[in-house]
Design a protein around this motif. Sequence first.
Motif, PDB file in Angstrom:
ATOM      1  N   ILE A 141     -14.285   2.934  -7.583  1.00  0.00           N
ATOM      2  CA  ILE A 141     -15.006   3.801  -6.627  1.00  0.00           C
ATOM      3  C   ILE A 141     -16.397   4.160  -7.155  1.00  0.00           C
ATOM      4  CG2 ILE A 141     -15.004   6.063  -5.477  1.00  0.00           C
ATOM      5  CD1 ILE A 141     -11.869   5.884  -5.583  1.00  0.00           C
ATOM      6  N   PHE A 142     -16.470   4.532  -8.442  1.00  0.00           N
ATOM      7  CA  PHE A 142     -17.751   4.985  -9.000  1.00  0.00           C
ATOM      8  C   PHE A 142     -18.460   3.900  -9.809  1.00  0.00           C
ATOM      9  CE2 PHE A 142     -15.068   8.960  -8.887  1.00  0.00           C
ATOM     10  CZ  PHE A 142     -15.680   9.506  -7.765  1.00  0.00           C
ATOM     11  N   LYS A 143     -18.098   2.648  -9.584  1.00  0.00           N
ATOM     12  CA  LYS A 143     -18.761   1.501 -10.215  1.00  0.00           C
ATOM     13  C   LYS A 143     -18.883   1.626 -11.735  1.00  0.00           C
ATOM     14  CE  LYS A 143     -21.525   0.216  -6.134  1.00  0.00           C
ATOM     15  NZ  LYS A 143     -20.303  -0.050  -5.421  1.00  0.00           N
ATOM     16  N   GLY A 144     -17.738   1.713 -12.394  1.00  0.00           N
ATOM     17  CA  GLY A 144     -17.735   1.671 -13.854  1.00  0.00           C
ATOM     18  C   GLY A 144     -17.730   3.032 -14.530  1.00  0.00           C
ATOM     19  N   SER A 145     -17.646   4.116 -13.750  1.00  0.00           N
ATOM     20  CA  SER A 145     -17.605   5.450 -14.364  1.00  0.00           C
ATOM     21  C   SER A 145     -16.363   6.202 -13.912  1.00  0.00           C
ATOM     22  CB  SER A 145     -18.828   6.277 -13.953  1.00  0.00           C
ATOM     23  OG  SER A 145     -19.980   5.801 -14.580  1.00  0.00           O
ATOM     24  N   SER A 146     -15.758   6.915 -14.849  1.00  0.00           N
ATOM     25  CA  SER A 146     -14.751   7.910 -14.466  1.00  0.00           C
ATOM     26  C   SER A 146     -15.531   9.177 -14.104  1.00  0.00           C
ATOM     27  CB  SER A 146     -13.832   8.182 -15.654  1.00  0.00           C
ATOM     28  OG  SER A 146     -14.616   8.630 -16.738  1.00  0.00           O
ATOM     29  N   ILE A 147     -14.860  10.220 -13.655  1.00  0.00           N
ATOM     30  CA  ILE A 147     -15.592  11.451 -13.325  1.00  0.00           C
ATOM     31  C   ILE A 147     -16.244  12.033 -14.588  1.00  0.00           C
ATOM     32  CG2 ILE A 147     -15.363  13.818 -12.439  1.00  0.00           C
ATOM     33  CD1 ILE A 147     -13.186  12.672 -10.529  1.00  0.00           C
ATOM     34  N   GLY A 148     -15.508  11.969 -15.714  1.00  0.00           N
ATOM     35  CA  GLY A 148     -16.070  12.434 -16.988  1.00  0.00           C
ATOM     36  C   GLY A 148     -17.332  11.661 -17.344  1.00  0.00           C
ATOM     37  N   LYS A 149     -17.254  10.323 -17.161  1.00  0.00           N
ATOM     38  CA  LYS A 149     -18.425   9.492 -17.479  1.00  0.00           C
ATOM     39  C   LYS A 149     -19.576   9.796 -16.509  1.00  0.00           C
ATOM     40  CE  LYS A 149     -16.319   5.440 -19.709  1.00  0.00           C
ATOM     41  NZ  LYS A 149     -14.884   5.553 -19.401  1.00  0.00           N
ATOM     42  N   LEU A 150     -19.250  10.058 -15.222  1.00  0.00           N
ATOM     43  CA  LEU A 150     -20.296  10.392 -14.241  1.00  0.00           C
ATOM     44  C   LEU A 150     -21.041  11.638 -14.682  1.00  0.00           C
ATOM     45  CD1 LEU A 150     -18.919  10.120 -10.563  1.00  0.00           C
ATOM     46  CD2 LEU A 150     -20.701   8.736 -11.634  1.00  0.00           C
ATOM     47  N   ILE A 151     -20.261  12.677 -15.102  1.00  0.00           N
ATOM     48  CA  ILE A 151     -20.871  13.954 -15.504  1.00  0.00           C
ATOM     49  C   ILE A 151     -21.787  13.744 -16.706  1.00  0.00           C
ATOM     50  CG2 ILE A 151     -20.361  16.255 -16.446  1.00  0.00           C
ATOM     51  CD1 ILE A 151     -17.774  16.212 -14.709  1.00  0.00           C
ATOM     52  N   LEU A 152     -21.345  12.890 -17.651  1.00  0.00           N
ATOM     53  CA  LEU A 152     -22.136  12.685 -18.872  1.00  0.00           C
ATOM     54  C   LEU A 152     -23.062  11.469 -18.757  1.00  0.00           C
ATOM     55  CD1 LEU A 152     -19.501  13.700 -21.543  1.00  0.00           C
ATOM     56  CD2 LEU A 152     -21.422  15.005 -20.700  1.00  0.00           C
ATOM     57  N   LYS A 153     -23.171  10.942 -17.509  1.00  0.00           N
ATOM     58  CA  LYS A 153     -24.145   9.869 -17.213  1.00  0.00           C
ATOM     59  C   LYS A 153     -23.963   8.625 -18.089  1.00  0.00           C
ATOM     60  CE  LYS A 153     -27.881  12.631 -15.235  1.00  0.00           C
ATOM     61  NZ  LYS A 153     -27.352  13.984 -15.264  1.00  0.00           N
ATOM     62  N   ILE A 154     -22.703   8.167 -18.226  1.00  0.00           N
ATOM     63  CA  ILE A 154     -22.461   6.893 -18.909  1.00  0.00           C
ATOM     64  C   ILE A 154     -21.575   6.033 -18.023  1.00  0.00           C
ATOM     65  CG2 ILE A 154     -22.791   7.774 -21.246  1.00  0.00           C
ATOM     66  CD1 ILE A 154     -19.801   7.964 -21.595  1.00  0.00           C
ATOM     67  N   LYS A 155     -21.527   4.749 -18.311  1.00  0.00           N
ATOM     68  CA  LYS A 155     -20.725   3.831 -17.494  1.00  0.00           C
ATOM     69  C   LYS A 155     -20.319   2.611 -18.308  1.00  0.00           C
ATOM     70  CE  LYS A 155     -24.605   1.092 -15.828  1.00  0.00           C
ATOM     71  NZ  LYS A 155     -25.314   0.495 -14.706  1.00  0.00           N
ATOM     72  N   ILE A 156     -19.360   1.864 -17.783  1.00  0.00           N
ATOM     73  CA  ILE A 156     -18.948   0.614 -18.419  1.00  0.00           C
ATOM     74  C   ILE A 156     -19.872  -0.485 -17.910  1.00  0.00           C
ATOM     75  CG2 ILE A 156     -17.008  -0.958 -18.789  1.00  0.00           C
ATOM     76  CD1 ILE A 156     -15.279   1.119 -17.306  1.00  0.00           C
ATOM     77  N   SER A 157     -20.189  -1.418 -18.797  1.00  0.00           N
ATOM     78  CA  SER A 157     -20.981  -2.566 -18.383  1.00  0.00           C
ATOM     79  C   SER A 157     -20.389  -3.807 -19.041  1.00  0.00           C
ATOM     80  CB  SER A 157     -22.427  -2.376 -18.845  1.00  0.00           C
ATOM     81  OG  SER A 157     -23.134  -3.587 -18.825  1.00  0.00           O
ATOM     82  N   GLU A 158     -20.746  -4.967 -18.485  1.00  0.00           N
ATOM     83  CA  GLU A 158     -20.413  -6.207 -19.180  1.00  0.00           C
ATOM     84  C   GLU A 158     -21.199  -6.206 -20.476  1.00  0.00           C
ATOM     85  OE1 GLU A 158     -21.467  -9.376 -16.571  1.00  0.00           O
ATOM     86  OE2 GLU A 158     -19.468  -9.460 -15.690  1.00  0.00           O
ATOM     87  N   ILE A 159     -20.682  -6.906 -21.493  1.00  0.00           N
ATOM     88  CA  ILE A 159     -21.352  -6.894 -22.791  1.00  0.00           C
ATOM     89  C   ILE A 159     -22.676  -7.662 -22.743  1.00  0.00           C
ATOM     90  CG2 ILE A 159     -20.088  -8.931 -23.696  1.00  0.00           C
ATOM     91  CD1 ILE A 159     -20.791  -5.900 -25.822  1.00  0.00           C
ATOM     92  N   LYS A 160     -22.739  -8.723 -21.899  1.00  0.00           N
ATOM     93  CA  LYS A 160     -23.923  -9.598 -21.912  1.00  0.00           C
ATOM     94  C   LYS A 160     -25.090  -9.023 -21.119  1.00  0.00           C
ATOM     95  CE  LYS A 160     -22.429 -13.559 -23.997  1.00  0.00           C
ATOM     96  NZ  LYS A 160     -21.148 -14.097 -23.586  1.00  0.00           N
ATOM     97  N   GLU A 161     -24.837  -8.406 -19.981  1.00  0.00           N
ATOM     98  CA  GLU A 161     -25.924  -7.811 -19.212  1.00  0.00           C
ATOM     99  C   GLU A 161     -25.419  -6.586 -18.457  1.00  0.00           C
ATOM    100  OE1 GLU A 161     -27.313 -10.499 -16.137  1.00  0.00           O
ATOM    101  OE2 GLU A 161     -25.506 -11.671 -16.381  1.00  0.00           O
ATOM    102  N   ASP A 162     -26.381  -5.799 -17.984  1.00  0.00           N
ATOM    103  CA  ASP A 162     -26.047  -4.540 -17.330  1.00  0.00           C
ATOM    104  C   ASP A 162     -25.442  -4.827 -15.949  1.00  0.00           C
ATOM    105  OD1 ASP A 162     -25.857  -2.060 -16.278  1.00  0.00           O
ATOM    106  OD2 ASP A 162     -27.928  -1.483 -16.649  1.00  0.00           O
ATOM    107  N   ASN A 163     -24.155  -5.073 -15.928  1.00  0.00           N
ATOM    108  CA  ASN A 163     -23.438  -5.447 -14.709  1.00  0.00           C
ATOM    109  C   ASN A 163     -22.078  -4.781 -14.704  1.00  0.00           C
ATOM    110  OD1 ASN A 163     -24.574  -7.023 -12.776  1.00  0.00           O
ATOM    111  ND2 ASN A 163     -24.070  -8.974 -13.751  1.00  0.00           N
ATOM    112  N   LEU A 164     -21.584  -4.464 -13.516  1.00  0.00           N
ATOM    113  CA  LEU A 164     -20.215  -3.954 -13.422  1.00  0.00           C
ATOM    114  C   LEU A 164     -19.259  -5.082 -13.839  1.00  0.00           C
ATOM    115  CD1 LEU A 164     -18.402  -1.594 -12.399  1.00  0.00           C
ATOM    116  CD2 LEU A 164     -18.299  -2.789 -10.232  1.00  0.00           C
ATOM    117  N   PRO A 165     -18.296  -4.800 -14.752  1.00  0.00           N
ATOM    118  CA  PRO A 165     -17.350  -5.857 -15.146  1.00  0.00           C
ATOM    119  C   PRO A 165     -16.547  -6.345 -13.932  1.00  0.00           C
ATOM    120  CG  PRO A 165     -17.151  -3.934 -16.574  1.00  0.00           C
ATOM    121  CD  PRO A 165     -18.050  -3.540 -15.437  1.00  0.00           C
ATOM    122  N   THR A 166     -15.979  -7.548 -14.060  1.00  0.00           N
ATOM    123  CA  THR A 166     -15.165  -8.090 -12.971  1.00  0.00           C
ATOM    124  C   THR A 166     -13.914  -7.229 -12.796  1.00  0.00           C
ATOM    125  OG1 THR A 166     -13.942  -9.453 -14.511  1.00  0.00           O
ATOM    126  CG2 THR A 166     -15.881 -10.465 -13.480  1.00  0.00           C
TER     127      THR A 166
END
Length: 211
Positions: A141-166
């Motif tokens: 729903i939040f494209k790579g962030s949990s609510i905790g991550k949203l609040i602290l402005k961080i997210k998951i990305s693919e290791i190679k480039e800034d992309n939402l993982p599959t």
Amino acid sequence: MIIFGTKSTPSVINTGEFNCPNCHDKRNYTLKRYKKHFHIFFIPLIPMDNLGDSLECQKCSSSYVPGSILTRDEYSPENPLGNNNSANYLGIFPSAFGTRLGAYVLDLILIYLLIVAATFLTSGLLTIFIGFIYFVCCDFIFKGSSIGKLILKIKISEIKEDNLPTATNIIIRNVVKGICGLFPPIYLVALSNEKLQTLHDKISNTIVISK
Ligand SMILES: [Zn+2]
């Protein structure tokens, strides 16, 4: 024994070749970034002040101000890796471990609230199952962030480039994260590598970064 406090911890942010003014010859250098960390049991958890960078000759151990030795292309305080190290990082910097820990604690609080709201009987496995559903739903729903991550402005990305993982990698990541949740200290694996990857990051080829 000091259980917690602050200490200066260097991390190697780049290596390369330079003409050492002391050796009067071409030498290998190590570029180190010194940061003050809040530590518990000597594990640097929360990064605090940036104390500056230092360039050190690997032969004679002399230290230099990086900006006086390297060109602007090779080093700038904002982009310490320079432009020539892109194969390694591609400009992606890991989010601090303390920020991730903060987001995780916020998420745990929300998960426990969910459990109470659902009036389930709490058990370790059930918590992990609800946690799994929570993290997977949030990641989608939040494209790579949990609510905790949203609040602290961080997210998951693919290791190679800034992309939402599959979708597959998001599921794999959360399965491994759930299993690791049975023994939370395993998350400290993140402190053993420069990209601050936990086991579930490594297995799913992801990295947690700032938004
Ligand atoms: Zn030297």
